[in-house]
Write an enzyme that holds these catalytic residues in place. Sequence first.
Site, short mmCIF file in Angstrom:
data_model
loop_
_atom_site.label_atom_id
_atom_site.label_comp_id
_atom_site.label_asym_id
_atom_site.label_seq_id
_atom_site.Cartn_x
_atom_site.Cartn_y
_atom_site.Cartn_z
N ASP A 30 -6.27 -4.98 7.20
CA ASP A 30 -5.83 -4.10 6.12
C ASP A 30 -6.48 -4.56 4.82
OD1 ASP A 30 -3.05 -2.12 5.71
OD2 ASP A 30 -4.07 -2.94 3.94
N ILE A 31 -6.97 -3.59 4.05
CA ILE A 31 -7.69 -3.90 2.82
C ILE A 31 -6.74 -4.46 1.75
CG2 ILE A 31 -7.45 -1.67 1.63
CD1 ILE A 31 -10.51 -1.75 1.20
N ASN A 87 4.47 3.83 9.97
CA ASN A 87 5.10 4.73 8.99
C ASN A 87 4.81 6.18 9.35
OD1 ASN A 87 6.00 2.54 7.37
ND2 ASN A 87 3.96 2.37 6.46
N VAL A 96 -2.27 7.25 5.07
CA VAL A 96 -3.44 7.64 5.84
C VAL A 96 -2.95 8.37 7.09
CG1 VAL A 96 -5.51 6.86 7.05
CG2 VAL A 96 -4.74 5.63 5.01
N HIS A 100 -1.32 4.62 12.84
CA HIS A 100 -1.78 3.23 12.82
C HIS A 100 -0.57 2.32 12.91
CE1 HIS A 100 -1.44 4.84 8.73
NE2 HIS A 100 -0.94 3.65 8.38
N HIS A 102 0.80 -1.17 11.93
CA HIS A 102 0.61 -2.36 11.10
C HIS A 102 1.04 -3.57 11.91
CE1 HIS A 102 0.21 -0.46 7.00
NE2 HIS A 102 0.83 0.52 7.61
#
Length: 114
Positions: A30-31, A87, A96, A100, A102
């Site tokens: 993750d950025i 989420n 986004v 995905h 996390h």
Amino acid sequence: MSDTLFLDIIDRKIPADIVYETDQVLGFKDINAQAPHHVLFIPKQHVRTINDLTPATAGLVGELFLAAADYAKQQGVAEDGYRVVMNCNALAGQTVFHIHLHFLAGRAMTWPPG
Ligand code: AMP
């Protein structure tokens, strides 16, 4: 934010720190990391949100969990513990729109989450 950002990462059109890959799953850092280990596991097939899953695509979620568990073992954090979070839509903070998972590890987590 975006429906296509993660597709562009899958297609290597934009850079990411890719740490895990299978036929169906990509994992990258993750950025904006929220833990010492913060990786996003995504299916290579596009599914916008959990609400868009179907019986035909539901297996992808299992693939994401298998990837997270395998990665945890690789990183040596499986026994200490980790958190996985997905989420869905605005109130949960999804930004986004490509599902995905996390993966967060390397620090103690609190409950309830914010
Ligand atoms: P969510 O809020 O659950 O939709 O999570 C989206 C996550 O994607 C956030 O934690 C962002 O920090 C992360 N993110 C956004 N853009 C990138 C990127 N280019 N590379 C890696 N992670 C990103």
